[in-house]
Structures are given as C-alpha cells and as structure tokens.
Design a protein around this motif. Structure first.
Motif, mmCIF file in Angstrom:
data_model
loop_
_atom_site.group_PDB
_atom_site.id
_atom_site.type_symbol
_atom_site.label_atom_id
_atom_site.label_comp_id
_atom_site.label_asym_id
_atom_site.label_seq_id
_atom_site.Cartn_x
_atom_site.Cartn_y
_atom_site.Cartn_z
ATOM 1 N N GLN A 41 -30.424 -6.722 4.607
ATOM 2 C CA GLN A 41 -29.595 -7.402 5.532
ATOM 3 C C GLN A 41 -28.531 -6.221 6.102
ATOM 4 O O GLN A 41 -27.801 -5.795 5.442
ATOM 5 C CB GLN A 41 -28.517 -8.467 4.736
ATOM 6 C CG GLN A 41 -27.829 -9.057 5.779
ATOM 7 C CD GLN A 41 -26.901 -10.418 4.976
ATOM 8 O OE1 GLN A 41 -26.087 -9.805 4.262
ATOM 9 N NE2 GLN A 41 -27.148 -11.516 5.114
ATOM 10 N N GLY A 90 -28.005 -12.734 12.413
ATOM 11 C CA GLY A 90 -26.984 -11.750 13.055
ATOM 12 C C GLY A 90 -26.431 -12.365 14.374
ATOM 13 O O GLY A 90 -27.049 -12.924 15.069
ATOM 14 N N SER A 100 -23.591 -10.860 9.932
ATOM 15 C CA SER A 100 -24.324 -11.734 9.167
ATOM 16 C C SER A 100 -23.704 -12.496 8.242
ATOM 17 O O SER A 100 -23.732 -12.190 7.071
ATOM 18 C CB SER A 100 -25.843 -11.084 8.528
ATOM 19 O OG SER A 100 -26.292 -10.642 9.458
#
Length: 205
Positions: A41, A90, A100
């Motif tokens: 991420q 995102g 995010s």
C-alpha cells in the motif's frame, strides 16, 4: 490526471533503506510504482515523499474487514446517496498528496461532479468520510497528521481508531478533535445517516 501505465518493464532489486532516507516521486512515477507493487500500500505526501506500507498483519486485517463489512452493509442499503471504498483505493487530495484511507465514502453529488479525467486511477477528490485504523507499526502522531490532512482537504467526518488504547479520535470540520474512550459504537452522524459501527470485533471482543 494520473493513469497507471498499461505495459510495464521492471526488474526486481532488493535494497535496504535507512529509516532517515526519504524518496521523492512525481505523480506519474508513483502510478508506475503502484502498478508494479500491488502487494504494497503506497502513498505519496503533498511534498512528493513516497510512503511504503507493508501488508497488514492478521489482527489489523481482521479488524479492518469488520469495519469495511459493516460500511458495505450500510452502503448496500443506501447506495444511491454515495460511493464507498476499501483500503487499497488511492485518492489524489487537493494538496497533491495521494492517500489511501482504510475506508472511505464520497457523496454521490460530489462523485458525479467529477469528470472522467478527474476520476482517473487515483480520483482527484478527498472522501467526505474516512477511517484510519492504527496497526502496531503505525505511530499515533503520523496518523493524527494524516487525519488533519483529510479534514483540511475536504473530509467532513473522520475516525482514527486505535485498538492499542481502545480510543477513537473523531475529526469534524471546524471542531476540536473529540477523543472517545472505549466506545461500543460510532455514529456516522449526518454525513452517513443511519450508519452505526459496532466496535466489538475491532476491540477483539
């Protein structure tokens, strides 16, 4: 608009980075990195610094699944009033950061006002509602700064949930942060009307 490249040429390298080393990328470079590292991420600060978040542990994953699942059930009954998003989504905030949140929701009116170009890969919008769930690797200070950034860029309601201390910080536009100690549930207030998050599984009960 930032679009993920359709074809990527990449090679795998293993590098060790000191904690004090900062990497800066353009939005286009960020999109290419995100496409090549889908197991991570990634986020980008307003200054262009690359933030790499490793996959979550099972405890955080289980807690976030409960949050997203409850949000989805509410969304399924009230889908016409907005769009809900999970933790891998995102968003490009007005200040240029790409963030995010662990869960997010955008009113249908604001979402429909975006052009196809603005939606892009990382839609150019800050969600109306955001959730950040603290994991063992997160510092409280960094998450608090992130929550303030959301509010400054358009979020109307935000929850910073900390299972380590069983506290929730509630962020609202124009108001002081409210700190709740060991709450049993949270209300979506007038931003998500009728949504109530049961925290029992988040607390591990």
């Amino acid at each position: 608009m930032v679009q993920i490249p359709t074809q990527l040429e990449s090679s795998t390298l293993s590098l060790e980075f000191p904690r004090n080393l900062k990497l800066y990328v353009t939005p286009e470079q960020f999109a290419a990195l995100a496409a090549s590292n889908r197991d991570l991420q990634l986020e980008r600060t307003a200054q262009g610094e690359l933030i790499v978040n490793p996959p979550t542990g099972w405890e955080t994953g289980k807690r976030n699944f409960s949050i997203i699942g409850q949000l989805y059930r509410w969304y399924d009954d009230n889908g016409a009033i907005g769009e809900a998003f999970e933790c891998s989504t995102g968003f490009t905030l007005p200040n240029g950061a790409i963030r995010s949140p662990d869960a997010g929701w955008i009113s249908q009116e604001r979402w429909d006002a975006l052009t196809d170009e603005q939606k892009g890969t990382f839609a150019n919008i800050c969600p109306d509602f955001v959730v950040e769930l603290r994991s063992h690797s997160d510092t409280l200070k960094s998450l608090q700064a992130k929550m303030q950034e959301y509010v400054e860029n358009g979020a109307k309601l935000g929850w910073l949930i900390d299972p380590q201390t069983r506290t929730v910080e509630v962020y609202r536009v124009g108001l002081e942060v409210e700190v709740l100690s060991n709450p049993a549930e949270l209300s979506g207030e007038d931003v998500l009307p009728g949504f109530v998050l049961n925290l029992s599984r988040v607390w591990g009960e």
